[in-house]
Design an enzyme around this catalytic site. Sequence first.
Site: not given
Length: 270
Positions: A156, A169
Amino acid sequence: MSKLEGKVAVISGAARGQGRAHAVAMAREGATVVAFDICEPLKTPLHPGATIEQLDETVELVRKEGQECLSAKVDARDLTELEALAKRVMSTYGRIDILVINHGIWTIGESTWALDEASWQESIDVNLTGAWKVAKAFVPRIIDGQQGGSVILTASVNGLKAQPCAPAYTATKHGVIGLMKTLAWELGEHSIRVNAICPGAIATDMTQKGGTVEKSLEYTPRFFSTDRSLLPAGWVPPETVAKTAVFLASDDSEHITGVALPVDAGWTNY
């Protein structure tokens, strides 16, 4: 000749979103696809979980491209299930050439210290430990083929830059990039390339359903109200990311390994 003709591609998190886009794009380029997903909701994300019906739809979309698709309901946290699937793939097709470790969840909290333990642990288990377990189950099969190959991990932009209110995350996606770099070192001698894709604002159920984006904006408006994209892209379709996955899976990237490649309309340059 198609770019992935005769290859077998295994894709985790393939029921929808980026995983489905990867499956369809690779099938279009000639690959046989193995698609698996947990197909049930997890406990801590706001976004909904994938379903078996969505996985079945992925299978049909792959078959419409004229390719075979073996599917399975498998939890990336369950090494026994993963190894059983790897054995099934080898008995069915005799080879694995491409591994796309794509599954993941996105959890948030008002701050790092306000995030509850269950949310932290589930993210670690799914995003990072699950990525390692998928690699552990399938990478040896690619090595055994002695034909080289490509491993692609979905990280990401938050593996490159932090997102406030998403400590788990952010930490797991940084960890995925570290895992990718380690695998690239280890697998180079086997002619297996290992890279990570770092998507930005991609339009999937993770971002468009459940209210995670809206809650993040509430928690940290300074971060989310600033447009960091250098291109007028808006929410990018998952098919854009799939084009990058096909490139990294194909011989077009034959000398590219150990790279974390942003697909983010320039977001990480901000």
